[in-house]
Design an enzyme around this catalytic site. Structure first.
Site, mmCIF file in Angstrom:
data_model
loop_
_atom_site.group_PDB
_atom_site.id
_atom_site.type_symbol
_atom_site.label_atom_id
_atom_site.label_comp_id
_atom_site.label_asym_id
_atom_site.label_seq_id
_atom_site.Cartn_x
_atom_site.Cartn_y
_atom_site.Cartn_z
ATOM 1 N N CYS A 1 1.635 0.519 -8.648
ATOM 2 C CA CYS A 1 2.686 1.413 -7.799
ATOM 3 C C CYS A 1 4.620 0.955 -8.881
ATOM 4 O O CYS A 1 4.898 2.730 -8.506
ATOM 5 C CB CYS A 1 3.649 0.125 -6.506
ATOM 6 S SG CYS A 1 3.047 -1.397 -7.737
ATOM 7 N N GLU B 1 3.804 10.333 -5.879
ATOM 8 C CA GLU B 1 3.051 9.220 -6.693
ATOM 9 C C GLU B 1 2.147 9.544 -7.724
ATOM 10 O O GLU B 1 1.227 9.959 -6.856
ATOM 11 C CB GLU B 1 3.299 7.825 -5.813
ATOM 12 C CG GLU B 1 2.112 7.155 -6.633
ATOM 13 C CD GLU B 1 2.583 5.603 -6.280
ATOM 14 O OE1 GLU B 1 1.850 4.974 -4.180
ATOM 15 O OE2 GLU B 1 2.666 4.391 -6.452
ATOM 16 N N GLY C 1 0.815 -1.316 0.212
ATOM 17 C CA GLY C 1 -0.170 -0.246 0.370
ATOM 18 C C GLY C 1 0.827 0.834 -0.048
ATOM 19 O O GLY C 1 1.942 0.975 0.178
ATOM 20 N N SER C 2 -0.186 2.270 0.503
ATOM 21 C CA SER C 2 1.147 3.421 0.670
ATOM 22 C C SER C 2 1.872 3.419 1.873
ATOM 23 O O SER C 2 2.146 2.871 2.382
ATOM 24 C CB SER C 2 -0.020 5.545 -0.344
ATOM 25 O OG SER C 2 -0.597 4.327 1.690
ATOM 26 N N GLU D 1 5.659 -3.557 0.815
ATOM 27 C CA GLU D 1 5.846 -3.081 -0.324
ATOM 28 C C GLU D 1 5.276 -1.598 -0.696
ATOM 29 O O GLU D 1 4.123 -1.620 -0.742
ATOM 30 C CB GLU D 1 4.935 -3.980 -1.221
ATOM 31 C CG GLU D 1 5.608 -5.432 -1.136
ATOM 32 C CD GLU D 1 7.022 -5.666 -1.253
ATOM 33 O OE1 GLU D 1 6.995 -4.768 -2.206
ATOM 34 O OE2 GLU D 1 7.901 -7.270 -1.359
ATOM 35 N N LEU D 2 5.844 -0.686 -1.342
ATOM 36 C CA LEU D 2 4.753 0.562 -0.819
ATOM 37 C C LEU D 2 4.963 1.665 -2.031
ATOM 38 O O LEU D 2 5.155 0.692 -3.092
ATOM 39 C CB LEU D 2 5.937 1.370 0.144
ATOM 40 C CG LEU D 2 5.844 1.162 1.211
ATOM 41 C CD1 LEU D 2 6.611 1.159 2.727
ATOM 42 C CD2 LEU D 2 4.252 0.128 1.959
#
Ligand code: NAP
Length: 476
Positions: free
Chosen positions: A281, A375, A227-228, A247-248
């Site tokens: 992502c 992002e 996620g963020s 996992e960003l």
């Protein structure tokens, strides 16, 4: 339709509901029961108790379960495709790819059980190891908490749940509130395939309300989050001292050198910028192109971006579906306006229609602008010329993120230099940073996270090494 949550293998309806809406027209897809504090407590209790059973399931049984889930997923592919399209707004073509990749992830996790990581240790190479022999293998750590974002509601959970099953861990899965139905359908498949039901909980619910509480609970031994970056940092604090994988986000970049196959590069970059309406992502957000070819490259890229059809994601002819919400469309419009106000130019796109946002190419945007630094998570790409590879690498690295980067060149020395000097988890040569294969170690540095996914790496993260060492006295 009303969807119950899954608590320790049981379907449970609660009073608290989450409404799931189709991002294309905001119509209601379904209502999902959300977890409250009491449900969370019961799920934790059950996960802890279930560990006694899952840790002793033999490897062949775990392999059978994973392969059975894969078979069921294949049989129900169209149901999964339809619900993924309805929840995420991604196109039917994109949803089909996700369902097929989820099957690959399951196959990779099952294969681990034939060749589990572990090795014989040659103790007797050292003087203090003489007459000793042994090996190590991996053991499951215990209940896994998996929290995932909206954009890949099947394959991202699979990257957490399939290795958890391979390892013999129970799991509690909290899907994103915008896309929980796919996760509930996955939970049902896993129970049908024979994983102990008490080891399976799928708990939709507000991440802000239940996420950190779950992560902090001592009964949870592994936290795996996608996620963020903002949420990832909170979870890192809540889960301090546990095995945690994050996992960003990213603002991934591609470099195009003068010797590259320009048409291939433009084609890949166009597709890498608009896949899932840019809500990936590793979406290709920034491009640094050598100035001698910059005009030709940009001209070609713009012509490709203009060709994409945007519209109803259920239509097989649609290339780019809606963004996840109106709020996100408004955000990216603001960022694009800010880029233009600071000197940037829009060469195509820039407009919205409902939750659709046109594929957009921006040039001459200052490096400080939000569309460069943050992002974007929208179908936009920012192209800026550079004088050489050194300048390109410096600009790629001028980011708080570091997930994947791409470089287009025929020069192996340049490719090697990019690999050595760019601070990311993966450098993709002659393709976009948006490329990911489920087998590869995947993850980032800096604000893009820590730890790696890919079934083998996630399996390692969810297990611990235990050494067996025996003394064998010299035979007379
Ligand atoms: P998000 O807002 O961070 O949400 C992700 C998940 O975290 C959701 O299930 C959310 O629940 C939950 N959550 C929210 N607040 C929480 C808290 N305080 N504690 C625990 N959990 C909490 O991300 P998103 O908008 O769904 O997805 C987009 C982000 O995911 C982007 O930054 C993207 O780059 C990243 N992403 C990364 C990868 C990768 O592999 N590196 C892959 C895909 C996406 P609710 O839905 O209830 O808020």
């Amino acid at each position: 339709m009303d969807y119950p949550l899954i608590l320790a293998g049981h379907e449970v309806h609660t009073d608290k509901k989450i409404e799931v809406r189709f991002p294309y027209d905001d119509s209601l897809v379904g209502r999902v029961s959300a977890a409250d504090g009491e449900i969370v407590e019961r799920a934790l209790q059950s996960a802890q108790e279930a560990f006694a059973r899952t840790r002793t399931l033999c490897a062949g049984h775990r392999e059978d379960i994973l392969l059975k889930v894969r078979q069921l997923l294949r049989e129900r592919e169209s149901e999964f495709v339809d619900i993924i399209v309805a929840e995420t707004g991604k196109t039917t073509r994109e949803a089909k790819v996700e369902v097929s990749r989820a099957q690959e992830t399951l196959a990779l996790a099952a294969a681990l059980l034939r060749e589990p990581p572990g090795e014989v240790i040659p103790f007797d190479v050292a003087p203090n190891g003489s007459h000793k022999w042994g090996f190590y293998k991996r053991f499951p750590l215990g209940p896994v908490l998996a929290i995932t974002p909206f954009n890949f509601p099947l394959n991202l959970p699979m990257h957490k749940i399939a290795p958890a099953i391979a390892a013999g861990n129970p799991f509690i899965f909290k899907p994103a509130s915008k896309t929980p139905i796919t996760g509930l359908m996955l939970g049902k498949l896993i129970i049908e395939a024979g994983y102990p039901p008490e080891a399976v909980s799928v708990l939709p619910g507000s991440g802000a309300e239940i996420g950190e509480k779950l992560a902090a609970d001592p009964r949870i031994k592994v936290v795996t989050f996608t996620g963020s970056s903002a949420v990832g940092k909170k979870l890192a604090v809540a889960a301090a001292g546990k095995h945690i994988a994050l996992e960003l986000g990213s603002n991934s970049a591609a470099i195009v050198l003068a010797d590259a196959d320009l048409f291939w590069a433009a084609d890949r970059i166009a597709k890498g910028a608009v896949a899932l309406a840019g809500q990936v992502c590793i979406s290709t957000q920034r491009v640094y192109v050598e100035e001698v070819i910059s005009d030709r490259f940009v001209e070609h890229l713009v012509s490709l971006m203009k060709r994409f059809r945007i519209g109803d994601p259920r239509d097989e002819m649609t290339d780019v579906g809606p963004m996840i919400s109106r709020k996100d469309v408004e955000r990216i419009k603001q960022w694009v306006s800010e880029a233009v106000a600071s000197g940037g130019q829009i060469l195509c796109g820039g407009n919205d229609r409902g939750n659709l946002f046109e594929p957009t190419v921006l040039v001459n945007v200052p490096q400080e602008a939000k569309v460069v630094q943050m992002e974007a998570f929208a179908p936009i790409v920012v192209v800026n010329p550079v004088s050489d590879l050194d300048e390109a690498i410096n600009l790629v690295n001028d980011s708080r993120y570091g997930l994947n980067a791409g470089i287009f060149t025929r020069d192996i020395t340049a490719a090697r230099k990019a690999y050595e000097e760019i601070e990311v988890g993966g450098v993709i040569v002659n393709d976009v940073p948006s490329f990911r294969a489920d087998i590869m170690p995947y993850g980032g540095v800096k604000d893009s996270g820590l730890g790696r996914e890919g079934p083998r790496y996630a399996f390692e993260h969810m297990t611990y090494i235990k050494v067996f060492c025996a003394h064998q006295p010299e035979q007379e």
